[in-house]
Design a protein around this motif. Structure first.
Motif, PDB file in Angstrom:
ATOM      1  N   HIS A  79      -0.137  -4.158   4.345  1.00  0.00           N
ATOM      2  CA  HIS A  79       0.178  -4.875   2.944  1.00  0.00           C
ATOM      3  C   HIS A  79      -0.172  -6.467   2.900  1.00  0.00           C
ATOM      4  O   HIS A  79      -0.530  -6.768   4.125  1.00  0.00           O
ATOM      5  CB  HIS A  79       1.832  -4.890   2.939  1.00  0.00           C
ATOM      6  N   PHE A  80      -0.429  -6.713   1.785  1.00  0.00           N
ATOM      7  CA  PHE A  80      -0.911  -8.087   1.619  1.00  0.00           C
ATOM      8  C   PHE A  80       0.129  -8.876   1.149  1.00  0.00           C
ATOM      9  O   PHE A  80       0.932  -8.711   0.166  1.00  0.00           O
ATOM     10  CB  PHE A  80      -2.005  -8.285   0.781  1.00  0.00           C
TER      11      PHE A  80
ATOM     12  N   THR B 177       1.080  -1.270   0.129  1.00  0.00           N
ATOM     13  CA  THR B 177       0.125   0.049   0.089  1.00  0.00           C
ATOM     14  C   THR B 177       1.047   1.245   0.258  1.00  0.00           C
ATOM     15  O   THR B 177       2.118   1.136   0.316  1.00  0.00           O
ATOM     16  CB  THR B 177      -1.154  -0.141   1.128  1.00  0.00           C
TER      17      THR B 177
ATOM     18  N   HIS C 279     -10.807  -9.767   2.601  1.00  0.00           N
ATOM     19  CA  HIS C 279     -10.784  -8.765   3.733  1.00  0.00           C
ATOM     20  C   HIS C 279      -9.853  -7.387   3.287  1.00  0.00           C
ATOM     21  O   HIS C 279     -10.093  -6.329   3.583  1.00  0.00           O
ATOM     22  CB  HIS C 279     -10.380  -9.425   4.925  1.00  0.00           C
ATOM     23  N   TRP C 280      -8.639  -7.991   2.846  1.00  0.00           N
ATOM     24  CA  TRP C 280      -7.805  -6.857   2.388  1.00  0.00           C
ATOM     25  C   TRP C 280      -8.188  -5.690   1.469  1.00  0.00           C
ATOM     26  O   TRP C 280      -8.025  -4.729   1.397  1.00  0.00           O
ATOM     27  CB  TRP C 280      -6.235  -7.507   2.002  1.00  0.00           C
TER      28      TRP C 280
ATOM     29  N   LEU D  66      -1.456 -10.212   6.489  1.00  0.00           N
ATOM     30  CA  LEU D  66      -1.424  -8.784   6.177  1.00  0.00           C
ATOM     31  C   LEU D  66      -0.556  -8.003   6.918  1.00  0.00           C
ATOM     32  O   LEU D  66      -0.540  -8.260   8.294  1.00  0.00           O
ATOM     33  CB  LEU D  66      -2.920  -8.300   6.449  1.00  0.00           C
TER      34      LEU D  66
ATOM     35  N   CYS E 178      -8.818  -4.380  11.005  1.00  0.00           N
ATOM     36  CA  CYS E 178      -7.837  -4.916  10.260  1.00  0.00           C
ATOM     37  C   CYS E 178      -7.597  -6.249  10.398  1.00  0.00           C
ATOM     38  O   CYS E 178      -7.352  -7.187   9.548  1.00  0.00           O
ATOM     39  CB  CYS E 178      -6.579  -4.285  10.233  1.00  0.00           C
TER      40      CYS E 178
ATOM     41  N   VAL F  89      -3.538   1.184   5.458  1.00  0.00           N
ATOM     42  CA  VAL F  89      -3.892  -0.263   5.176  1.00  0.00           C
ATOM     43  C   VAL F  89      -2.646  -1.361   5.128  1.00  0.00           C
ATOM     44  O   VAL F  89      -1.753  -0.784   4.640  1.00  0.00           O
ATOM     45  CB  VAL F  89      -4.513  -0.098   3.746  1.00  0.00           C
TER      46      VAL F  89
ATOM     47  N   TYR G 272      -8.666 -13.803   3.242  1.00  0.00           N
ATOM     48  CA  TYR G 272      -7.570 -12.817   3.451  1.00  0.00           C
ATOM     49  C   TYR G 272      -7.857 -11.855   2.384  1.00  0.00           C
ATOM     50  O   TYR G 272      -7.610 -10.534   2.700  1.00  0.00           O
ATOM     51  CB  TYR G 272      -6.136 -13.584   3.806  1.00  0.00           C
TER      52      TYR G 272
END
Length: 222
Positions: free
Chosen positions: A74-75, A66, A165-166, A92, A108, A72, A162
């Motif tokens: 990171h994924f 991000t 949601h992200w 995340l 989160c 937010v 996941y």
């Protein structure tokens, strides 16, 4: 097509569709390739795919970063097949200290509790050998494991949850946090991708050589 390849490709396709990602750079590596994709909602998405058939290695990493000023998370997804087992790293990455930002933590990460617990109930899943020092750079909701082929296939819904949601966080925002987000992120990534912290970089250097391994590492840091 291996399970890690299929999962990685499907996950990346979802990211491309959801975010409108476009390839900005593709770098061939001696045992695979590095790709950088960009879109307005993210800083960049970095993928690294490595395949070495003689040793049974098939490894695919996706890291969606991000923007520096964003809170937010990171994924990240790392999907691997080796000669002896499958492995996964799914998380995340927090952009703020969770212990002092409870509303941020609840928004989160709390929704990932049940999916994480359900994943650990799969037969054939075992914790990967990741020490507390390395875990400190990630979130408590990190799924890092070794798996049988069947157990790895059973993790598809966890990855989808996941990622869903992200994407929702990315589109809807997160509770405000204090501090210099960009500076914290730079420091955390410097530790997260430090060869002294993560021993996987020694293997990457053996596979790619020092120059290419450092090219990959610097892309993750930048």
């Amino acid at each position: 097509m291996s399970l890690p390849t299929a999962l990685s490709e499907r996950t990346l396709e979802r990211l491309v569709t959801a975010l409108g990602l476009e390839v900005a750079e593709q770098v061939p590596l001696s045992a695979g390739h590095l790709t950088v994709l960009r879109a307005p909602l993210v800083d960049k998405v970095v993928t690294v795919s490595l395949a070495v058939p003689p040793i049974g290695l098939d490894s695919h990493m996706i890291f969606a970063f991000t923007p520096p000023e964003s809170a937010v998370p990171h994924f990240t997804l790392d999907a691997v097949a080796s000669a002896d087992y499958h492995a996964m790293h799914l998380d995340l990455i927090p952009r703020a200290e969770l212990a002092t930002h409870l509303a941020y933590l609840d928004a989160c990460f709390l929704p990932l509790t049940e999916p994480l617990e359900r994943a650990w109930r799969l037969d054939g899943l075992s914790p990967a050998a990741v020490g507390p020092r390395q875990r400190a750079m990630m979130s408590p909701w990190m799924l890092v494991c070794r798996a049988t082929e069947a157990a790895f296939a059973g993790l598809d819904p966890t990855v989808d949850t996941y990622l869903d949601h992200w994407l929702a966080l990315l589109g809807g925002g997160v509770p405000p946090v204090d501090g210099d987000l960009a500076a914290r992120d730079a420091a955390n990534r410097a530790n997260l991708f430090d060869p002294d912290v993560d021993p996987v970089w020694a293997q990457v250097r053996r596979l790619l050589g020092e120059e290419q391994a450092e090219r990959v590492r610097k892309e993750l840091l930048a």
